[in-house]
Design a protein around this motif. Structure first.
Motif, PDB file in Angstrom:
ATOM      1  N   PHE A 310       0.835  -1.206   0.000  1.00 16.09           N
ATOM      2  CA  PHE A 310       0.000   0.000   0.000  1.00 16.09           C
ATOM      3  C   PHE A 310       0.869   1.256   0.000  1.00 16.09           C
ATOM      4  O   PHE A 310       1.701   1.454   0.879  1.00 16.09           O
ATOM      5  CB  PHE A 310      -0.915  -0.004   1.220  1.00 16.09           C
ATOM      6  CG  PHE A 310      -1.941   1.088   1.237  1.00 16.09           C
ATOM      7  CD1 PHE A 310      -2.878   1.201   0.227  1.00 16.09           C
ATOM      8  CD2 PHE A 310      -1.984   2.010   2.271  1.00 16.09           C
ATOM      9  CE1 PHE A 310      -3.840   2.205   0.239  1.00 16.09           C
ATOM     10  CE2 PHE A 310      -2.943   3.004   2.309  1.00 16.09           C
ATOM     11  CZ  PHE A 310      -3.862   3.102   1.280  1.00 16.09           C
ATOM     12  N   LYS A 311       0.648   2.128  -0.984  1.00 15.64           N
ATOM     13  CA  LYS A 311       1.453   3.333  -1.146  1.00 15.64           C
ATOM     14  C   LYS A 311       0.778   4.577  -0.578  1.00 15.64           C
ATOM     15  O   LYS A 311       1.343   5.666  -0.630  1.00 15.64           O
ATOM     16  CB  LYS A 311       1.759   3.557  -2.627  1.00 15.64           C
ATOM     17  CG  LYS A 311       2.620   2.467  -3.237  1.00 15.64           C
ATOM     18  CD  LYS A 311       2.887   2.751  -4.713  1.00 15.64           C
ATOM     19  CE  LYS A 311       3.747   1.650  -5.333  1.00 15.64           C
ATOM     20  NZ  LYS A 311       3.997   1.895  -6.776  1.00 15.64           N
ATOM     21  N   GLY A 312      -0.422   4.419  -0.060  1.00 16.25           N
ATOM     22  CA  GLY A 312      -1.143   5.565   0.454  1.00 16.25           C
ATOM     23  C   GLY A 312      -1.968   6.231  -0.626  1.00 16.25           C
ATOM     24  O   GLY A 312      -2.102   5.723  -1.740  1.00 16.25           O
ATOM     25  N   LEU A 313      -2.527   7.383  -0.314  1.00 18.44           N
ATOM     26  CA  LEU A 313      -3.417   8.096  -1.219  1.00 18.44           C
ATOM     27  C   LEU A 313      -2.744   9.341  -1.791  1.00 18.44           C
ATOM     28  O   LEU A 313      -1.846   9.922  -1.169  1.00 18.44           O
ATOM     29  CB  LEU A 313      -4.689   8.519  -0.474  1.00 18.44           C
ATOM     30  CG  LEU A 313      -5.492   7.400   0.189  1.00 18.44           C
ATOM     31  CD1 LEU A 313      -6.746   7.987   0.799  1.00 18.44           C
ATOM     32  CD2 LEU A 313      -5.840   6.308  -0.803  1.00 18.44           C
ATOM     33  N   GLU A 314      -3.232   9.738  -2.939  1.00 16.51           N
ATOM     34  CA  GLU A 314      -2.726  10.961  -3.551  1.00 16.51           C
ATOM     35  C   GLU A 314      -2.985  12.143  -2.619  1.00 16.51           C
ATOM     36  O   GLU A 314      -4.032  12.241  -1.988  1.00 16.51           O
ATOM     37  CB  GLU A 314      -3.436  11.190  -4.885  1.00 16.51           C
ATOM     38  CG  GLU A 314      -2.844  12.324  -5.691  1.00 16.51           C
ATOM     39  CD  GLU A 314      -3.532  12.529  -7.026  1.00 16.51           C
ATOM     40  OE1 GLU A 314      -2.933  13.167  -7.910  1.00 16.51           O
ATOM     41  OE2 GLU A 314      -4.690  12.066  -7.175  1.00 16.51           O
ATOM     42  N   HIS A 315      -1.986  13.016  -2.520  1.00 16.21           N
ATOM     43  CA  HIS A 315      -2.036  14.237  -1.702  1.00 16.21           C
ATOM     44  C   HIS A 315      -1.913  13.954  -0.202  1.00 16.21           C
ATOM     45  O   HIS A 315      -2.054  14.880   0.602  1.00 16.21           O
ATOM     46  CB  HIS A 315      -3.324  15.039  -1.963  1.00 16.21           C
ATOM     47  CG  HIS A 315      -3.565  15.347  -3.405  1.00 16.21           C
ATOM     48  ND1 HIS A 315      -2.700  16.087  -4.187  1.00 16.21           N
ATOM     49  CD2 HIS A 315      -4.585  14.993  -4.233  1.00 16.21           C
ATOM     50  CE1 HIS A 315      -3.180  16.183  -5.412  1.00 16.21           C
ATOM     51  NE2 HIS A 315      -4.315  15.525  -5.471  1.00 16.21           N
ATOM     52  N   ARG A 316      -1.682  12.696   0.188  1.00 20.00           N
ATOM     53  CA  ARG A 316      -1.488  12.354   1.598  1.00 20.00           C
ATOM     54  C   ARG A 316      -0.043  11.897   1.781  1.00 20.00           C
ATOM     55  O   ARG A 316       0.283  10.741   1.606  1.00 20.00           O
ATOM     56  CB  ARG A 316      -2.411  11.222   2.047  1.00 20.00           C
ATOM     57  CG  ARG A 316      -3.814  11.651   2.446  1.00 20.00           C
ATOM     58  CD  ARG A 316      -4.736  11.689   1.283  1.00 20.00           C
ATOM     59  NE  ARG A 316      -6.142  11.547   1.679  1.00 20.00           N
ATOM     60  CZ  ARG A 316      -7.143  11.731   0.848  1.00 20.00           C
ATOM     61  NH1 ARG A 316      -6.934  12.048  -0.405  1.00 20.00           N
ATOM     62  NH2 ARG A 316      -8.394  11.574   1.263  1.00 20.00           N
ATOM     63  N   LEU A 317       0.841  12.807   2.083  1.00 23.24           N
ATOM     64  CA  LEU A 317       2.270  12.513   2.247  1.00 23.24           C
ATOM     65  C   LEU A 317       2.771  11.675   1.069  1.00 23.24           C
ATOM     66  O   LEU A 317       3.448  10.676   1.219  1.00 23.24           O
ATOM     67  CB  LEU A 317       2.525  11.815   3.587  1.00 23.24           C
ATOM     68  CG  LEU A 317       3.938  11.966   4.180  1.00 23.24           C
ATOM     69  CD1 LEU A 317       4.289  13.434   4.342  1.00 23.24           C
ATOM     70  CD2 LEU A 317       4.022  11.280   5.523  1.00 23.24           C
ATOM     71  N   GLU A 318       2.394  12.115  -0.109  1.00 20.19           N
ATOM     72  CA  GLU A 318       2.673  11.404  -1.361  1.00 20.19           C
ATOM     73  C   GLU A 318       4.085  11.732  -1.850  1.00 20.19           C
ATOM     74  O   GLU A 318       4.431  12.898  -2.057  1.00 20.19           O
ATOM     75  CB  GLU A 318       1.638  11.825  -2.399  1.00 20.19           C
ATOM     76  CG  GLU A 318       1.895  11.309  -3.800  1.00 20.19           C
ATOM     77  CD  GLU A 318       1.039  12.015  -4.840  1.00 20.19           C
ATOM     78  OE1 GLU A 318       1.028  11.540  -5.983  1.00 20.19           O
ATOM     79  OE2 GLU A 318       0.395  13.029  -4.493  1.00 20.19           O
ATOM     80  N   PHE A 319       4.901  10.702  -2.043  1.00 15.02           N
ATOM     81  CA  PHE A 319       6.216  10.907  -2.625  1.00 15.02           C
ATOM     82  C   PHE A 319       6.045  11.224  -4.104  1.00 15.02           C
ATOM     83  O   PHE A 319       5.446  10.461  -4.851  1.00 15.02           O
ATOM     84  CB  PHE A 319       7.084   9.661  -2.446  1.00 15.02           C
ATOM     85  CG  PHE A 319       8.419   9.754  -3.148  1.00 15.02           C
ATOM     86  CD1 PHE A 319       9.362  10.684  -2.750  1.00 15.02           C
ATOM     87  CD2 PHE A 319       8.703   8.916  -4.216  1.00 15.02           C
ATOM     88  CE1 PHE A 319      10.586  10.779  -3.406  1.00 15.02           C
ATOM     89  CE2 PHE A 319       9.925   9.000  -4.875  1.00 15.02           C
ATOM     90  CZ  PHE A 319      10.872   9.943  -4.471  1.00 15.02           C
ATOM     91  N   VAL A 320       6.570  12.373  -4.525  1.00 18.29           N
ATOM     92  CA  VAL A 320       6.375  12.822  -5.901  1.00 18.29           C
ATOM     93  C   VAL A 320       7.561  12.441  -6.775  1.00 18.29           C
ATOM     94  O   VAL A 320       7.420  11.804  -7.814  1.00 18.29           O
ATOM     95  CB  VAL A 320       6.144  14.348  -5.955  1.00 18.29           C
ATOM     96  CG1 VAL A 320       5.946  14.816  -7.405  1.00 18.29           C
ATOM     97  CG2 VAL A 320       4.942  14.739  -5.102  1.00 18.29           C
ATOM     98  N   ASP A 321       8.782  12.824  -6.330  1.00 19.15           N
ATOM     99  CA  ASP A 321       9.967  12.540  -7.137  1.00 19.15           C
ATOM    100  C   ASP A 321      11.217  12.926  -6.350  1.00 19.15           C
ATOM    101  O   ASP A 321      11.120  13.602  -5.308  1.00 19.15           O
ATOM    102  CB  ASP A 321       9.909  13.340  -8.452  1.00 19.15           C
ATOM    103  CG  ASP A 321      10.818  12.770  -9.540  1.00 19.15           C
ATOM    104  OD1 ASP A 321      11.408  11.689  -9.303  1.00 19.15           O
ATOM    105  OD2 ASP A 321      10.937  13.391 -10.606  1.00 19.15           O
ATOM    106  N   GLU A 322      12.352  12.514  -6.857  1.00 22.21           N
ATOM    107  CA  GLU A 322      13.648  12.946  -6.335  1.00 22.21           C
ATOM    108  C   GLU A 322      14.438  13.546  -7.473  1.00 22.21           C
ATOM    109  O   GLU A 322      14.597  12.928  -8.533  1.00 22.21           O
ATOM    110  CB  GLU A 322      14.416  11.771  -5.727  1.00 22.21           C
ATOM    111  CG  GLU A 322      15.761  12.180  -5.150  1.00 22.21           C
ATOM    112  CD  GLU A 322      16.485  11.056  -4.435  1.00 22.21           C
ATOM    113  OE1 GLU A 322      17.663  11.263  -4.065  1.00 22.21           O
ATOM    114  OE2 GLU A 322      15.886   9.981  -4.252  1.00 22.21           O
ATOM    115  N   ARG A 323      14.917  14.779  -7.273  1.00 18.85           N
ATOM    116  CA  ARG A 323      15.701  15.468  -8.299  1.00 18.85           C
ATOM    117  C   ARG A 323      16.930  16.077  -7.665  1.00 18.85           C
ATOM    118  O   ARG A 323      16.829  16.780  -6.654  1.00 18.85           O
ATOM    119  CB  ARG A 323      14.879  16.586  -8.966  1.00 18.85           C
ATOM    120  CG  ARG A 323      13.734  16.063  -9.791  1.00 18.85           C
ATOM    121  CD  ARG A 323      13.021  17.109 -10.598  1.00 18.85           C
ATOM    122  NE  ARG A 323      13.308  18.498 -10.290  1.00 18.85           N
ATOM    123  CZ  ARG A 323      12.548  19.512 -10.697  1.00 18.85           C
ATOM    124  NH1 ARG A 323      11.461  19.286 -11.406  1.00 18.85           N
ATOM    125  NH2 ARG A 323      12.858  20.745 -10.402  1.00 18.85           N
TER     126      ARG A 323
END
Length: 453
Positions: A310-323
C-alpha cells in the motif's frame, strides 16, 4: 426510511454538489422527482446544473433560496449544508423530515457496512480496508468521501458484501444507524468554521457508534483520550489499536512487528520496515485497517499482502519525485495543524516546509513548537494564516529562514529550490484549507506536482 417511503412525497435536496447529484440520480432511477435548492446561480453551478436539469429537477437558486422549505415533506441535506440553519430548523419544527443520503443508504443497504471516522487518516484507512477485503473476498465497495458516491452502487450490494464508508462529521451529524464495524481514529479539532464548537464537532462523530448493537464491533484508537470516550457509547464488542503499547487484545506495534491479537491467537502482519507508507502516524492507520479487515473475516495473508504494497493516497504525504538529491512530498490533504505535525515527524532530513492557507479557526501554537524542535530549516508561508503561523513559530524560538509573500505555486516553487540542497526534503503540508490561492486541496497538490514533474 427507504426509497419506497418516499413515494408521493414532495422532496427537496439542499446543495447541488456531488452528493446532491447522487441523491437526485437515485431518486430519478426509482421514478421520483425532487426540487434542488442551492445558494449558487445557474451560471455558478455550471455542469452540475446541466446534469440536474437532465434528471428532471426543479430549481430554487440564489439568495433567499431556502424561503419555502416547509412546503416539502422530505428534505435531503447535503453534507456541506449546516443542519442548524434557521430555515431547516423551522421546516423540521413544522413536521418536515430532514434526512441525508447516508441515512437512506444505511436503511437500505443489504451488505455489512464498515464505517471509518476521525479527524485525519479516514481516507487512508478506508482505502486500505477496501483493498484487503477485495483481495480476500473479491466483492467489496468503497464510498462516502472516497470512492464513488454511496447511492450510486447501493442497488449492487448483496447480502454478504462489505461496504467501506469514509464518514465525515457532516455525514454523521444526523445519522440514525451505525455501521456493523465502526472504526474511530484520533479526533482533534477541525471544521470549526462549520461546527459551532469543538464539542459539537465531536458529538457529530458519535453517531458512528451510538446506534450499534451487541453483535457489532467498535475499533478505537487507544492512544488518545477523545476516541477512547467513544467506547462508553456503544454496546458493541470493543477492540483497541495502539502504536505506543502492547495490548491484551487488538492491533498494536510490538517492537518492529505489526501485530493483531484476538483471544490467545497472536498474528504478525508484517514488520514496520516492510511498509512503503512513510510516517509514524500511518502505523495507526495500518493497525486500524488490519484489525477491521480481520474482524470482517479477511485472511491474514491478504492483510499482509495489501499492507506491504500500500502506497497511500494521492495528496497524503505522497512521494512525488527525487531530483538532484532533493525529495519532494505532496501532503496537500493536510488541512489541520495536527496533520502537518504528523508529516513533519515523518522525516529526519532537513525540511523546507510550505505551510499556510485559509482560516478555519485552528490553533497553530503546537505546530510552531514542532517546527522549532524538528528538522525544518526553512518556512515558506502562504495564504491568510501566514502571519499566525509565523507568530507561533517565532514564539517557539524558531530561528530558521522564513519566506513570505509568494502569490502562486510558481513563486513558491522557485523559493523552495533556491533554499534546497541535496539531502533535503521539500514538503507541501499546509496545515490549512486551500481556498483563496487554490480551488481546493487537489488543485494545490496538483500544482505542486506539476512544478516537480
Amino acid at each position: 426510511m427507504k426509497i419506497e417511503d418516499l413515494k408521493d412525497k414532495k422532496i427537496a435536496i439542499i446543495g447541488l454538489g456531488m452528493e446532491g447529484l447522487d441523491i437526485l440520480s437515485y431518486l430519478k432511477k426509482n421514478g421520483l422527482q425532487a426540487s434542488v435548492f442551492d445558494s449558487k446561480t445557474q451560471e455558478e453551478l455550471g455542469e452540475n446544473f446541466t446534469k440536474a436539469e437532465s434528471l428532471g429537477a426543479n430549481f430554487i437558486l440564489g439568495e433567499n433560496y431556502l424561503s419555502n422549505l416547509s412546503n416539502f415533506n422530505v428534505i435531503f441535506r447535503s453534507p456541506g449544508v449546516k443542519i442548524l440553519l434557521p430555515e431547516i430548523a423551522e421546516a423540521e419544527k413544522r413536521g418536515v423530515l430532514v434526512t441525508s443520503s447516508a441515512n437512506l443508504f444505511f436503511s437500505s443497504c443489504r451488505g455489512k457496512i464498515i464505517g471509518v471516522t476521525g479527524t485525519k487518516g479516514k481516507g487512508t484507512t478506508s482505502t486500505l480496508i477496501f483493498n484487503i477485503l477485495k483481495n480476500s473476498f473479491n466483492n467489496a465497495f468503497i464510498g462516502g468521501n472516497v470512492g464513488l458516491p454511496m447511492l450510486s452502487f447501493l442497488d449492487e450490494v448483496k447480502e454478504n458484501d462489505f461496504v467501506v464508508l469514509e464518514l465525515s462529521s457532516f455525514q454523521l451529524q444526523d445519522l440514525k444507524t451505525s455501521p456493523h464495524i465502526a472504526v474511530v481514529l484520533n479526533i482533534t479539532s477541525e471544521h470549526l468554521d462549520y461546527h459551532a464548537t469543538r464539542d459539537e464537532y465531536i458529538r457529530a462523530k458519535q453517531s458512528i457508534v451510538c446506534w450499534q448493537k451487541k453483535e457489532d464491533f467498535t475499533i478505537i484508537n487507544g492512544d488518545y483520550y477523545e476516541p477512547i470516550k467513544f467506547s462508553r457509547l456503544t454496546p458493541a464488542k470493543k477492540y483497541f489499536f495502539s502504536r505506543f503499547r502492547k495490548l491484551e487484545e487488538g492491533a498494536f506495534i510490538n517492537g518492529e512487528n505489526i501485530v493483531i491479537k484476538i483471544g490467545d491467537a497472536e498474528k504478525i502482519i508484517c514488520r514496520r520496515q516492510d511498509l512503503i507508507l512513510r510516517g509514524e502516524h500511518n502505523l495507526e492507520n495500518v493497525c486500524a485497517a488490519s484489525l477491521a479487515a480481520f474482524l470482517a473475516g479477511a485472511k491474514t495473508e491478504s492483510i499482509t499482502e495489501e499492507v506491504k504494497k500500500f502506497k497511500g493516497l494521492e495528496h497524503r504525504l505522497e512521494f512525488v519525485d527525487e531530483r538532484n538529491g532533493i525529495k519532494y512530498y505532496n501532503d496537500s490533504f493536510a488541512t489541520t495543524p495536527e496533520a502537518s505535525i504528523a508529516a513533519i515527524r515523518s522525516f529526519t532530513e532537513p525540511i523546507i516546509l510550505i505551510v499556510g492557507g485559509s482560516k478555519k479557526g485552528s490553533d497553530f501554537s503546537e505546530l510552531g513548537k514542532e517546527i522549532f524542535s524538528s528538522s525544518v530549516k526553512t518556512l515558506i508561508l502562504i495564504g491568510d494564516t501566514a502571519a499566525e503561523i509565523k507568530k507561533a513559530s517565532e514564539e517557539a524560538s524558531f530561528k530558521g529562514k522564513i519566506i513570505e509573500g509568494c502569490k502562486n505555486m510558481e513563486e513558491i516553487f522557485k523559493n523552495t529550490e533556491d533554499s534546497a540542497k541535496p539531502g533535503d526534503i521539500i514538503l507541501l503540508s499546509p496545515a490549512c484549507a486551500s481556498f483563496g490561492m487554490f480551488k481546493n486541496y487537489k488543485d494545490r497538490g496538483n500544482q505542486f506536482k506539476s512544478q516537480v514533474l
